[in-house]
Scaffold this motif. Structure first.
Motif, PDB file in Angstrom:
ATOM      1  N   ARG A  21       0.860  -1.166   0.000  1.00 40.35           N
ATOM      2  CA  ARG A  21       0.000   0.000   0.000  1.00 40.35           C
ATOM      3  C   ARG A  21       0.900   1.221   0.000  1.00 40.35           C
ATOM      4  NH1 ARG A  21      -4.255  -1.799   4.755  1.00 40.35           N
ATOM      5  NH2 ARG A  21      -5.555  -3.212   3.479  1.00 40.35           N
ATOM      6  N   ALA A  22       0.665   2.115  -0.945  1.00 41.02           N
ATOM      7  CA  ALA A  22       1.548   3.275  -1.074  1.00 41.02           C
ATOM      8  C   ALA A  22       1.616   4.081   0.209  1.00 41.02           C
ATOM      9  CB  ALA A  22       1.087   4.145  -2.237  1.00 41.02           C
ATOM     10  N   VAL A  23       0.498   4.156   0.914  1.00 44.03           N
ATOM     11  CA  VAL A  23       0.459   4.966   2.130  1.00 44.03           C
ATOM     12  C   VAL A  23       1.450   4.467   3.172  1.00 44.03           C
ATOM     13  CG1 VAL A  23      -1.385   3.617   3.227  1.00 44.03           C
ATOM     14  CG2 VAL A  23      -1.114   6.053   3.795  1.00 44.03           C
ATOM     15  N   LEU A  72       6.907  -9.175   5.542  1.00 44.34           N
ATOM     16  CA  LEU A  72       6.642 -10.072   4.421  1.00 44.34           C
ATOM     17  C   LEU A  72       5.410 -10.895   4.739  1.00 44.34           C
ATOM     18  CD1 LEU A  72      10.076 -11.497   3.230  1.00 44.34           C
ATOM     19  CD2 LEU A  72       8.402 -10.290   1.854  1.00 44.34           C
ATOM     20  N   SER A  73       4.496 -11.001   3.738  1.00 42.59           N
ATOM     21  CA  SER A  73       3.230 -11.670   4.008  1.00 42.59           C
ATOM     22  C   SER A  73       2.655 -12.210   2.711  1.00 42.59           C
ATOM     23  CB  SER A  73       2.249 -10.681   4.656  1.00 42.59           C
ATOM     24  OG  SER A  73       0.969 -11.251   4.788  1.00 42.59           O
ATOM     25  N   ASP A  74       1.614 -13.035   2.817  1.00 43.20           N
ATOM     26  CA  ASP A  74       0.897 -13.478   1.622  1.00 43.20           C
ATOM     27  C   ASP A  74      -0.401 -12.728   1.455  1.00 43.20           C
ATOM     28  OD1 ASP A  74      -0.508 -14.539   3.714  1.00 43.20           O
ATOM     29  OD2 ASP A  74      -0.384 -16.632   3.034  1.00 43.20           O
ATOM     30  N   GLN A  75      -0.622 -11.714   2.303  1.00 47.16           N
ATOM     31  CA  GLN A  75      -1.765 -10.833   2.199  1.00 47.16           C
ATOM     32  C   GLN A  75      -1.321  -9.409   2.483  1.00 47.16           C
ATOM     33  OE1 GLN A  75      -4.730 -12.238   4.967  1.00 47.16           O
ATOM     34  NE2 GLN A  75      -5.567 -13.741   3.517  1.00 47.16           N
ATOM     35  N   ILE A  76      -2.028  -8.464   1.811  1.00 46.94           N
ATOM     36  CA  ILE A  76      -1.712  -7.064   2.080  1.00 46.94           C
ATOM     37  C   ILE A  76      -2.550  -6.614   3.272  1.00 46.94           C
ATOM     38  CG2 ILE A  76      -1.836  -4.700   1.178  1.00 46.94           C
ATOM     39  CD1 ILE A  76       0.363  -6.343  -0.095  1.00 46.94           C
ATOM     40  N   GLU A  77      -1.870  -6.459   4.348  1.00 47.14           N
ATOM     41  CA  GLU A  77      -2.523  -5.952   5.546  1.00 47.14           C
ATOM     42  C   GLU A  77      -1.767  -4.708   5.989  1.00 47.14           C
ATOM     43  OE1 GLU A  77      -2.147  -9.259   8.121  1.00 47.14           O
ATOM     44  OE2 GLU A  77      -3.855 -10.362   7.278  1.00 47.14           O
ATOM     45  N   GLU A  78      -2.168  -4.148   7.047  1.00 46.80           N
ATOM     46  CA  GLU A  78      -1.464  -2.980   7.575  1.00 46.80           C
ATOM     47  C   GLU A  78      -0.009  -3.353   7.822  1.00 46.80           C
ATOM     48  OE1 GLU A  78      -1.475   0.992   8.385  1.00 46.80           O
ATOM     49  OE2 GLU A  78      -3.253  -0.188   7.908  1.00 46.80           O
ATOM     50  N   GLY A  79       0.887  -2.676   7.078  1.00 48.01           N
ATOM     51  CA  GLY A  79       2.314  -2.956   7.261  1.00 48.01           C
ATOM     52  C   GLY A  79       2.811  -4.187   6.541  1.00 48.01           C
ATOM     53  N   GLY A  80       2.052  -4.737   5.559  1.00 51.24           N
ATOM     54  CA  GLY A  80       2.465  -5.948   4.861  1.00 51.24           C
ATOM     55  C   GLY A  80       3.002  -5.679   3.472  1.00 51.24           C
ATOM     56  N   ALA A  81       3.780  -6.647   2.940  1.00 52.12           N
ATOM     57  CA  ALA A  81       4.337  -6.568   1.575  1.00 52.12           C
ATOM     58  C   ALA A  81       4.387  -7.970   0.991  1.00 52.12           C
ATOM     59  CB  ALA A  81       5.729  -5.955   1.596  1.00 52.12           C
ATOM     60  N   TRP A 113       5.932 -10.260  -2.355  1.00 49.06           N
ATOM     61  CA  TRP A 113       6.820 -10.294  -3.528  1.00 49.06           C
ATOM     62  C   TRP A 113       6.003 -10.551  -4.798  1.00 49.06           C
ATOM     63  CZ3 TRP A 113      11.409  -9.117  -5.381  1.00 49.06           C
ATOM     64  CH2 TRP A 113      11.793  -9.678  -6.607  1.00 49.06           C
ATOM     65  N   VAL A 114       6.303  -9.785  -5.880  1.00 49.41           N
ATOM     66  CA  VAL A 114       5.651  -9.974  -7.169  1.00 49.41           C
ATOM     67  C   VAL A 114       6.687  -9.913  -8.278  1.00 49.41           C
ATOM     68  CG1 VAL A 114       3.332  -9.151  -6.564  1.00 49.41           C
ATOM     69  CG2 VAL A 114       5.087  -7.496  -7.259  1.00 49.41           C
ATOM     70  N   HIS A 115       6.448 -10.712  -9.317  1.00 50.49           N
ATOM     71  CA  HIS A 115       7.260 -10.659 -10.528  1.00 50.49           C
ATOM     72  C   HIS A 115       6.597  -9.710 -11.521  1.00 50.49           C
ATOM     73  CE1 HIS A 115       9.924 -13.973  -9.455  1.00 50.49           C
ATOM     74  NE2 HIS A 115       8.852 -14.645  -9.039  1.00 50.49           N
ATOM     75  N   THR A 116       7.379  -9.197 -12.470  1.00 48.61           N
ATOM     76  CA  THR A 116       6.816  -8.375 -13.539  1.00 48.61           C
ATOM     77  C   THR A 116       5.731  -9.147 -14.276  1.00 48.61           C
ATOM     78  OG1 THR A 116       8.936  -7.237 -13.837  1.00 48.61           O
ATOM     79  CG2 THR A 116       7.347  -7.097 -15.646  1.00 48.61           C
ATOM     80  N   GLY A 117       4.565  -8.534 -14.425  1.00 42.42           N
ATOM     81  CA  GLY A 117       3.452  -9.172 -15.112  1.00 42.42           C
ATOM     82  C   GLY A 117       2.525  -9.949 -14.211  1.00 42.42           C
ATOM     83  N   ALA A 118       2.900 -10.147 -12.950  1.00 45.48           N
ATOM     84  CA  ALA A 118       2.041 -10.890 -12.030  1.00 45.48           C
ATOM     85  C   ALA A 118       0.819 -10.058 -11.649  1.00 45.48           C
ATOM     86  CB  ALA A 118       2.825 -11.269 -10.777  1.00 45.48           C
ATOM     87  N   ALA A 119      -0.263 -10.748 -11.303  1.00 46.15           N
ATOM     88  CA  ALA A 119      -1.475 -10.056 -10.866  1.00 46.15           C
ATOM     89  C   ALA A 119      -1.202  -9.361  -9.535  1.00 46.15           C
ATOM     90  CB  ALA A 119      -2.623 -11.045 -10.723  1.00 46.15           C
ATOM     91  N   MET A 120      -1.708  -8.145  -9.415  1.00 46.49           N
ATOM     92  CA  MET A 120      -1.542  -7.401  -8.166  1.00 46.49           C
ATOM     93  C   MET A 120      -2.399  -8.026  -7.070  1.00 46.49           C
ATOM     94  SD  MET A 120       0.639  -4.922  -8.306  1.00 46.49           S
ATOM     95  CE  MET A 120       0.140  -3.815  -6.977  1.00 46.49           C
ATOM     96  N   PRO A 121      -1.832  -8.237  -5.902  1.00 48.85           N
ATOM     97  CA  PRO A 121      -2.608  -8.795  -4.787  1.00 48.85           C
ATOM     98  C   PRO A 121      -3.741  -7.857  -4.380  1.00 48.85           C
ATOM     99  CG  PRO A 121      -0.243  -8.900  -4.355  1.00 48.85           C
ATOM    100  CD  PRO A 121      -0.424  -8.019  -5.546  1.00 48.85           C
ATOM    101  N   GLU A 122      -4.799  -8.424  -3.879  1.00 49.06           N
ATOM    102  CA  GLU A 122      -5.925  -7.640  -3.399  1.00 49.06           C
ATOM    103  C   GLU A 122      -5.449  -6.686  -2.306  1.00 49.06           C
ATOM    104  OE1 GLU A 122      -9.790  -6.401  -3.620  1.00 49.06           O
ATOM    105  OE2 GLU A 122      -8.912  -8.028  -4.807  1.00 49.06           O
ATOM    106  N   GLY A 123      -5.800  -5.420  -2.456  1.00 48.32           N
ATOM    107  CA  GLY A 123      -5.449  -4.432  -1.445  1.00 48.32           C
ATOM    108  C   GLY A 123      -4.178  -3.661  -1.739  1.00 48.32           C
ATOM    109  N   ALA A 124      -3.321  -4.185  -2.619  1.00 47.51           N
ATOM    110  CA  ALA A 124      -2.082  -3.480  -2.965  1.00 47.51           C
ATOM    111  C   ALA A 124      -2.365  -2.459  -4.057  1.00 47.51           C
ATOM    112  CB  ALA A 124      -1.014  -4.459  -3.430  1.00 47.51           C
ATOM    113  N   ASP A 125      -1.701  -1.299  -4.004  1.00 56.66           N
ATOM    114  CA  ASP A 125      -1.913  -0.264  -5.022  1.00 56.66           C
ATOM    115  C   ASP A 125      -0.614   0.272  -5.600  1.00 56.66           C
ATOM    116  OD1 ASP A 125      -0.930   1.252  -2.946  1.00 56.66           O
ATOM    117  OD2 ASP A 125      -2.693   2.541  -2.742  1.00 56.66           O
ATOM    118  N   ALA A 126       0.526  -0.358  -5.256  1.00 56.74           N
ATOM    119  CA  ALA A 126       1.820   0.084  -5.786  1.00 56.74           C
ATOM    120  C   ALA A 126       2.829  -1.042  -5.664  1.00 56.74           C
ATOM    121  CB  ALA A 126       2.316   1.327  -5.048  1.00 56.74           C
TER     122      ALA A 126
END
Length: 397
Positions: free
Chosen positions: A65-67, A82-91, A93-106
């Motif tokens: 999350r950009a914020v 490091l996490s498998d979900q975007i939660e408060e304070g989570g990140a 890993w993604v490869h180029t072209g991968a689908a953006m995880p739910e909740g991530a915006d950057a």
């Protein structure tokens, strides 16, 4: 008709008259994308989907999350889990072209991070949608992607594939009958030795067929036809199902030159004799709506007629859009002399940053074309060009 050229039609006027009598073919076919480059699109392509159809990572790195990256810098990094979900304070890993995880915006680029166990050290601030490809950012559903008449390229095939196409509708290629004539000719397929004096291997048909194929047509070559009006007439009549007919040889004013007479008897002879050197004996006509080009037997003269009339004729038949021809500006390494009243086709070879006209390059010297890199067209009203003058050089295909 008489046995002399009563008049010479200027090249531009001859081409205009010829093209006015050619109708564009509208026959279509579907071809696989693998064979569509060089073909002309016969339909307008409107996208029925978004490309991409999902939000995707545009970089290798971590989806966040950009914020949560506000104020991050190399001197003041932000730590995310490091996490498998975007939660408060989570990140994640993604490869180029991968689908953006739910909740991530950057996506924070991997170059701006460091890892320590289950923590990611963020060393740069990102804003919403940074390094994120949006749905439809390439092509949106409903976009007009290609118009009918577009000349397809390999990159266009890739775009069509991204839209879900496997095949595409294109205009059919025109069939061009190539009829070599001449009692002096022997087939290269039947000649295993050097022909006897007075005989020569037929090569103009091969050259014509290869240029027809290169320019977007389908060549259909016949056997050699003797210099006999009835034989030529039968050969032409047998090929009136073609979209264009090329008669090679027999176009001048000698006793064995019958091609223009046969053309006039079967249809309409538009003209015989053009203001080009070489290429003067060229004849153009129409038989039952089929355009006919009578190519001079001298190979370079025949090549000139191919360039001046057959190439644009095929382009009109096949609805191939006009593409500007590459023209190089070069200075002459030697003087060019030419005939007033004719467009002169002068073969030239590159010599450093200059071009040199080839000497001894008569209309019957086919090797002069093979030795040339390009040609210069000297207009009818110019006597030639001096050494050192800058000229337009057209490349020989």
């Amino acid at each position: 008709m008489g046995r002399i050229f009563k008049e010479r039609t200027p090249v531009n006027e001859a081409l205009r008259l010829f093209l006015e009598n050619i109708s564009t073919l509208r026959k279509t076919e579907e071809v696989p994308l693998e064979s569509c480059p060089g073909r002309v699109l016969a339909e307008t392509i409107i996208s029925e989907r978004d490309v991409p159809h999902y939000r995707r990572a545009a970089m290798d790195g971590y989806a966040v999350r950009a914020v949560n990256t506000l104020g991050a810098s190399p001197a003041n990094p932000v730590l995310l889990q490091l996490s498998d979900q975007i939660e408060e304070g989570g990140a994640i890993w993604v490869h180029t072209g991968a689908a953006m995880p739910e909740g991530a915006d950057a996506v924070i680029m991997v170059e701006d991070t460091a890892t320590a166990g289950n923590l990611v050290e963020i060393r740069a601030q990102v804003y919403p949608n940074r390094n994120v490809g949006q749905i439809g950012e390439d092509i949106k559903k409903g976009d007009r992607v290609f118009e009918e008449g577009h000349l397809l390229r390999p990159c266009d095939a890739a775009v069509l594939a991204s839209l879900g196409f496997d095949r595409v509708k294109v205009f059919k290629k025109p069939v061009v009958a190539v009829i070599p004539t001449g009692d002096e000719l022997v087939s290269r397929k039947k000649c295993v030795d050097v022909p006897p004096p007075g005989k020569m291997i037929e090569t103009n048909g091969l050259m014509s067929a290869l240029y027809v194929k290169k320019w977007g047509g389908i060549p259909r070559c016949t056997e050699i036809v003797p210099d006999n009006p009835d034989s030529i007439k039968r050969a032409v009549e047998a090929n009136l199902d073609a979209d264009m007919i090329l008669l090679s040889g027999g176009t001048s004013v000698g006793k064995r030159d019958h091609a223009p007479e046969v053309l006039a008897a079967l249809g309409k002879l538009l003209l015989h004799g053009i203001g080009a050197s070489p290429g003067k004996p060229t004849a153009l006509g129409i038989i039952n709506s089929v355009p006919v080009v009578c190519l001079p037997g001298y190979p370079v003269a025949g090549l000139v007629a191919l360039y001046f009339f057959v190439r644009p004729g095929i382009r009109k038949l096949a609805a191939i859009p006009e593409v500007p021809e590459p023209i190089l500006k070069r200075r002459l390494a030697a003087k060019i002399s030419s005939k007033i009243g004719y467009v002169n086709f002068i073969r030239v070879a590159f010599e450093g940053d200059k071009v040199r006209p080839l000497t001894g390059a008569g209309a019957g010297i086919l090797s002069s074309v093979a030795k040339a890199d390009g040609y210069v067209l000297v207009p009818e009203d110019i006597e030639g060009y001096d050494e050192g003058e800058e000229v337009d050089v057209f490349l020989i295909e």
